[in-house]
Design a protein around this motif. Structure first.
Motif, short mmCIF file in Angstrom:
data_model
loop_
_atom_site.label_atom_id
_atom_site.label_comp_id
_atom_site.label_asym_id
_atom_site.label_seq_id
_atom_site.Cartn_x
_atom_site.Cartn_y
_atom_site.Cartn_z
N SER A 155 11.88 26.54 -70.76
CA SER A 155 12.53 25.25 -70.58
C SER A 155 13.88 25.21 -71.29
O SER A 155 14.88 24.78 -70.71
N LYS A 156 13.92 25.67 -72.52
CA LYS A 156 15.17 25.69 -73.28
C LYS A 156 16.21 26.62 -72.64
O LYS A 156 17.39 26.29 -72.56
N SER A 157 15.75 27.77 -72.18
CA SER A 157 16.65 28.73 -71.54
C SER A 157 17.27 28.14 -70.28
O SER A 157 18.48 28.27 -70.04
N LEU A 158 16.46 27.48 -69.48
CA LEU A 158 16.97 26.85 -68.25
C LEU A 158 17.99 25.76 -68.57
O LEU A 158 19.01 25.63 -67.88
N LEU A 159 17.74 25.02 -69.63
CA LEU A 159 18.68 23.97 -70.03
C LEU A 159 20.00 24.58 -70.49
O LEU A 159 21.07 24.05 -70.18
N GLU A 160 19.95 25.71 -71.18
CA GLU A 160 21.18 26.38 -71.62
C GLU A 160 22.01 26.91 -70.45
O GLU A 160 23.23 26.98 -70.54
N GLU A 161 21.36 27.26 -69.35
CA GLU A 161 22.07 27.75 -68.18
C GLU A 161 22.99 26.69 -67.58
O GLU A 161 23.99 27.02 -66.93
N VAL A 162 22.68 25.44 -67.79
CA VAL A 162 23.45 24.35 -67.19
C VAL A 162 24.91 24.40 -67.62
O VAL A 162 25.81 24.16 -66.81
N THR A 163 25.17 24.74 -68.86
CA THR A 163 26.55 24.81 -69.35
C THR A 163 27.37 25.80 -68.53
O THR A 163 28.49 25.49 -68.10
N VAL A 164 26.82 26.97 -68.30
CA VAL A 164 27.51 28.00 -67.52
C VAL A 164 27.72 27.53 -66.08
O VAL A 164 28.80 27.67 -65.51
N LEU A 165 26.68 26.95 -65.50
CA LEU A 165 26.78 26.46 -64.12
C LEU A 165 27.83 25.36 -63.99
O LEU A 165 28.60 25.33 -63.04
N MET A 166 27.86 24.45 -64.96
CA MET A 166 28.84 23.37 -64.92
C MET A 166 30.26 23.92 -65.07
O MET A 166 31.19 23.45 -64.41
N ILE A 171 21.68 20.69 -61.33
CA ILE A 171 20.58 19.74 -61.20
C ILE A 171 19.25 20.48 -61.11
O ILE A 171 18.26 20.09 -61.73
N SER A 172 19.23 21.55 -60.36
CA SER A 172 18.01 22.34 -60.23
C SER A 172 17.55 22.87 -61.59
O SER A 172 16.38 22.78 -61.95
N ARG A 173 18.48 23.42 -62.37
CA ARG A 173 18.13 23.96 -63.69
C ARG A 173 17.65 22.84 -64.62
O ARG A 173 16.71 23.02 -65.39
N LEU A 174 18.31 21.67 -64.56
CA LEU A 174 17.86 20.54 -65.38
C LEU A 174 16.44 20.14 -65.01
O LEU A 174 15.59 19.92 -65.88
N TYR A 175 16.19 20.07 -63.71
CA TYR A 175 14.84 19.71 -63.26
C TYR A 175 13.81 20.73 -63.74
O TYR A 175 12.78 20.38 -64.30
N TYR A 176 14.10 22.02 -63.50
CA TYR A 176 13.11 23.03 -63.88
C TYR A 176 12.93 23.13 -65.39
O TYR A 176 11.85 23.45 -65.87
N SER A 177 13.95 22.81 -66.14
CA SER A 177 13.80 22.74 -67.59
C SER A 177 12.77 21.66 -67.95
O SER A 177 11.84 21.90 -68.72
N CYS A 178 12.93 20.49 -67.38
CA CYS A 178 11.99 19.38 -67.64
C CYS A 178 10.62 19.69 -67.07
O CYS A 178 9.59 19.36 -67.68
N PHE A 179 10.58 20.33 -65.91
CA PHE A 179 9.32 20.70 -65.25
C PHE A 179 8.50 21.62 -66.16
O PHE A 179 7.30 21.38 -66.39
N HIS A 180 9.11 22.67 -66.69
CA HIS A 180 8.37 23.61 -67.54
C HIS A 180 7.98 22.98 -68.87
O HIS A 180 6.90 23.27 -69.40
N PRO A 186 19.99 12.83 -70.80
CA PRO A 186 18.59 12.44 -70.67
C PRO A 186 17.64 13.65 -70.58
O PRO A 186 16.53 13.60 -71.12
N ALA A 187 18.08 14.73 -69.94
CA ALA A 187 17.24 15.93 -69.86
C ALA A 187 17.08 16.55 -71.25
O ALA A 187 15.98 16.99 -71.62
N GLN A 188 18.16 16.57 -72.03
CA GLN A 188 18.07 17.09 -73.40
C GLN A 188 17.12 16.23 -74.24
O GLN A 188 16.31 16.75 -75.00
N GLU A 189 17.22 14.91 -74.07
CA GLU A 189 16.33 14.00 -74.80
C GLU A 189 14.88 14.15 -74.34
O GLU A 189 13.96 14.09 -75.16
#
Length: 140
Positions: A15-26, A35-44, A114-117
């Motif tokens: 979950s944390k790894s997927l959230l970190e990917e968002v910075t690179v994607l953005m 959005i997909s990475r944010l969702y899967y971070s929260c999903f896991h 909100p995903a980080q929170e």
């Protein structure tokens, strides 16, 4: 550490790894993928929480249903976080399967904090679970 605890920790790491990917994607303007990475971070993270009660849903909607049934309804989980997760899931589905998609940075940014929170909230709940479990008590 037993197998259940290890599975929970691995889900949280993913979950944390997927959230970190968002910075690179953005940085590269890959907004739908963000959005997909944010969702899967929260999903896991949510699946890790469900594992504290030995719940292993087979579908994405099953994750949401079990979250509501076993955590939200009994008052163990903040309903506003559950609503956010459901909204993020719908955004991910819309972006993946419809002709419309998020095309600007501002639309994605509204989901990042909100995903980080959400992840921090679940980590706290799981931390509480591990503390109670070590004292031979469980939240189940």
């Amino acid at each position: 550490m037993n197998r259940k605890e290890e599975a929970i920790r691995l889900k949280l790491l993913k979950s944390k790894s997927l959230l970190e990917e968002v910075t690179v994607l953005m940085d590269h303007k890959f907004y739908v993928s963000s959005i997909s990475r944010l969702y899967y971070s929260c999903f896991h993270a949510t699946k890790a929480l469900l594992l504290t009660k030995d719940l292993l849903p087979k579908t994405h909607s099953g994750v949401i249903n079990q979250l509501h049934h076993h955590f939200v309804l009994p008052g163990l989980f903040d309903p506003s976080f559950a609503t956010f997760f459901s909204r993020l899931m719908q955004e991910r589905i819309d972006d993946d399967y419809s002709d419309f998609m998020i095309i600007n940075e501002e639309e994605v940014i509204e989901y990042i904090q909100p995903a980080q929170e959400y992840l921090a909230y679940i980590e706290k709940l799981i931390g509480d679970y591990f503390e109670q479990d070590n004292g031979n008590e469980t939240i189940a």
